[in-house]
Design a protein around this motif. Structure first.
Motif, PDB file in Angstrom:
ATOM      1  N   VAL A   1       0.848  -1.192   0.000  1.00 24.90           N
ATOM      2  CA  VAL A   1       0.000   0.000   0.000  1.00 24.90           C
ATOM      3  C   VAL A   1       0.882   1.241   0.000  1.00 24.90           C
ATOM      4  N   HIS A   2       0.280   2.394  -0.257  1.00 30.10           N
ATOM      5  CA  HIS A   2       1.032   3.654  -0.198  1.00 30.10           C
ATOM      6  C   HIS A   2       1.601   3.850   1.202  1.00 30.10           C
ATOM      7  N   GLY A   3       2.800   4.397   1.254  1.00 33.85           N
ATOM      8  CA  GLY A   3       3.475   4.554   2.533  1.00 33.85           C
ATOM      9  C   GLY A   3       2.676   5.319   3.569  1.00 33.85           C
ATOM     10  N   THR A   4       1.959   6.333   3.137  1.00 38.05           N
ATOM     11  CA  THR A   4       1.183   7.135   4.083  1.00 38.05           C
ATOM     12  C   THR A   4       0.006   6.372   4.668  1.00 38.05           C
TER      13      THR A   4
ATOM     14  N   ASP B   1       7.215  10.964  -0.743  1.00 39.39           N
ATOM     15  CA  ASP B   1       6.529  12.214  -0.405  1.00 39.39           C
ATOM     16  C   ASP B   1       6.730  13.204  -1.548  1.00 39.39           C
ATOM     17  N   PHE B   2       5.629  13.591  -2.183  1.00 43.35           N
ATOM     18  CA  PHE B   2       5.687  14.536  -3.296  1.00 43.35           C
ATOM     19  C   PHE B   2       5.039  15.869  -2.932  1.00 43.35           C
ATOM     20  N   SER B   3       4.785  16.077  -1.647  1.00 47.48           N
ATOM     21  CA  SER B   3       4.055  17.271  -1.216  1.00 47.48           C
ATOM     22  C   SER B   3       4.820  18.560  -1.477  1.00 47.48           C
ATOM     23  N   GLY B   4       6.145  18.487  -1.546  1.00 49.79           N
ATOM     24  CA  GLY B   4       6.943  19.676  -1.794  1.00 49.79           C
ATOM     25  C   GLY B   4       7.141  19.980  -3.262  1.00 49.79           C
ATOM     26  N   GLY B   5       6.516  19.191  -4.136  1.00 45.08           N
ATOM     27  CA  GLY B   5       6.649  19.423  -5.561  1.00 45.08           C
ATOM     28  C   GLY B   5       7.798  18.659  -6.197  1.00 45.08           C
ATOM     29  N   ARG B   6       8.651  18.055  -5.368  1.00 45.54           N
ATOM     30  CA  ARG B   6       9.756  17.244  -5.866  1.00 45.54           C
ATOM     31  C   ARG B   6       9.761  15.936  -5.106  1.00 45.54           C
ATOM     32  N   PRO B   7      10.300  14.852  -5.694  1.00 44.71           N
ATOM     33  CA  PRO B   7      10.317  13.567  -4.990  1.00 44.71           C
ATOM     34  C   PRO B   7      11.121  13.638  -3.698  1.00 44.71           C
ATOM     35  N   GLY B   8      10.592  13.058  -2.636  1.00 45.48           N
ATOM     36  CA  GLY B   8      11.269  13.017  -1.354  1.00 45.48           C
ATOM     37  C   GLY B   8      10.747  11.859  -0.523  1.00 45.48           C
ATOM     38  N   LEU B   9      11.261  11.748   0.698  1.00 45.12           N
ATOM     39  CA  LEU B   9      10.836  10.726   1.645  1.00 45.12           C
ATOM     40  C   LEU B   9      10.317  11.401   2.906  1.00 45.12           C
TER      41      LEU B   9
END
Length: 211
Positions: A66-69, A96-104
């Motif tokens: 499932v999605h990590g969140t 995590d894409f909440s900042g507009g760029r790929p992240g964790l």
């Protein structure tokens, strides 16, 4: 084995189909069983669908896809005591894409894999298959040679079982040690995503080479 899959998306359906083809019985745990009617009809009698709790209670081994969140909520809905003593293959990633760029949303000093092990203290968590797209998880032959699959977990016997499943899918397996190494497998997944965003390619994986 009786293998339960938490997650009804492309990963869960792909792995479920492949596991049935390898002779296992599969049950996908989902809140939306109607979504899987065509999948179940296609895969056949060895495939079934149930609630997350039914899936985990029935299974000998569980795949968390499932999605990590959503991981913590899904584990709670399935019932933490139902995982006791069972192998859990953690395919999820803390992307995590909440900042507009790929992240964790977790990394370096902790990992989603470690959190899963803490949330399921009596289960045997093995991080695996988180560094590739669903379409590459089974029979992953790619241009340039066969890629490797990296795994991590605290229980040696559980890693042998998971390694056997991965090898049946066509993966050479590299054991990276205890579940703490999930930090680096999840970072490797982010590297996969960054390369995909830069190139538009989705069918790629990693290989460890040396002499």
């Amino acid at each position: 084995m009786k293998i339960g899959i938490l997650g009804s998306g492309s990963v869960g359906q792909t792995l479920g189909r492949a596991l049935v083809e390898k002779g296992h019985s599969v049950r996908i745990g989902t809140r939306d069983p109607l979504k899987l009617e065509s999948w179940r009809a296609e895969v056949g009698a060895a495939a079934s669908v149930g609630s997350p709790a039914e899936c985990v209670q029935w299974a000998e081994l569980i795949v968390l896809a499932v999605h990590g969140t959503a991981v913590e909520a899904v584990l709670e809905s399935a019932g933490v005591p139902h995982f006791s003593g069972k192998i859990v293959v953690d395919v999820s990633d803390p992307l995590d894409f909440s900042g507009g760029r790929p992240g964790l949303f977790v990394g370096t000093t902790d990992s989603l894999g470690e959190r899963v092990q803490r949330w399921l203290p009596d289960a045997k968590v093995v991080k695996a298959l988180n560094t590739v797209l669903a379409a590459v998880m089974v029979n992953p032959g790619l241009t340039g040679g066969d890629p490797d699959m990296f795994i991590a977990g605290n229980d040696a016997d559980a890693k042998l079982v998971v390694g056997g499943l991965l090898e049946s899918f066509g993966w050479p397996v590299i054991d990276m040690g205890d579940i703490e190494s999930a930090r680096w497998l999840e970072a490797l997944s982010l590297l996969w995503v960054v390369h995909s965003h830069r190139t538009g390619k989705i069918h790629h994986a990693f290989k460890l080479v040396g002499k």
